[in-house]
Write a protein that holds these residues in place. Structure first.
Motif, PDB file in Angstrom:
ATOM      1  N   VAL A  56       0.831  -1.201   0.000  1.00  0.00           N
ATOM      2  CA  VAL A  56       0.000   0.000   0.000  1.00  0.00           C
ATOM      3  C   VAL A  56       0.871   1.260   0.000  1.00  0.00           C
ATOM      4  O   VAL A  56       0.457   2.314  -0.464  1.00  0.00           O
ATOM      5  N   CYS A 100      -0.711   7.310   0.174  1.00  0.00           N
ATOM      6  CA  CYS A 100      -0.566   6.433   1.337  1.00  0.00           C
ATOM      7  C   CYS A 100       0.813   6.579   1.966  1.00  0.00           C
ATOM      8  O   CYS A 100       0.935   6.588   3.194  1.00  0.00           O
ATOM      9  N   HIS A 122      -9.064   8.853   2.460  1.00  0.00           N
ATOM     10  CA  HIS A 122      -8.940   7.642   1.644  1.00  0.00           C
ATOM     11  C   HIS A 122      -7.638   6.907   1.966  1.00  0.00           C
ATOM     12  O   HIS A 122      -7.637   5.681   2.142  1.00  0.00           O
ATOM     13  N   ARG A 157      -7.181   3.180   3.567  1.00  0.00           N
ATOM     14  CA  ARG A 157      -6.401   2.152   2.863  1.00  0.00           C
ATOM     15  C   ARG A 157      -5.307   1.603   3.765  1.00  0.00           C
ATOM     16  O   ARG A 157      -5.059   0.389   3.788  1.00  0.00           O
TER      17      ARG A 157
END
Length: 100
Positions: free
Chosen positions: A10, A16, A65, A69
């Motif tokens: 990720v 991220c 978001h 994640r």
């Protein structure tokens, strides 16, 4: 203890990765003490989507978001009210339990 190793892939996503970096810095008490210029004491520090936005320049939507994640990937843990997240050095150094 988590049931499986975190999915570090990720972190190949830019949002991220910088969200994780902001989270790691925010949740490290020594870094916070340095930023403030005095010892604030112990405790568990969490970062919110607003905090990620302020530290990184990501939009609020992108920050939220990315945090979700990271949580799904096992890299971030939500606060009990699920409005903030944290991580620890254990995320990157502690192997998953045997058998996974």
């Amino acid at each position: 203890m988590r049931s499986q190793a975190p999915d570090l892939s990720v972190l190949t996503d830019r949002d991220c990765l910088i969200t994780f970096a902001a989270m790691a810095l925010c949740c490290d008490n020594a870094v916070s003490d340095h930023e403030m210029g005095y010892r604030q004491g112990g405790g568990t520090a969490y970062i919110t989507a607003k905090g990620v936005t302020r530290r990184t320049g990501l939009s609020r939507t992108a920050a939220e978001h990315a945090l979700r994640r990271l949580e799904t990937a096992g890299v971030a843990e939500p606060a009990p009210d699920s409005t903030a997240w944290r991580t620890s050095a254990d995320t990157l150094t502690t192997p998953a339990p045997a058998g996974n």
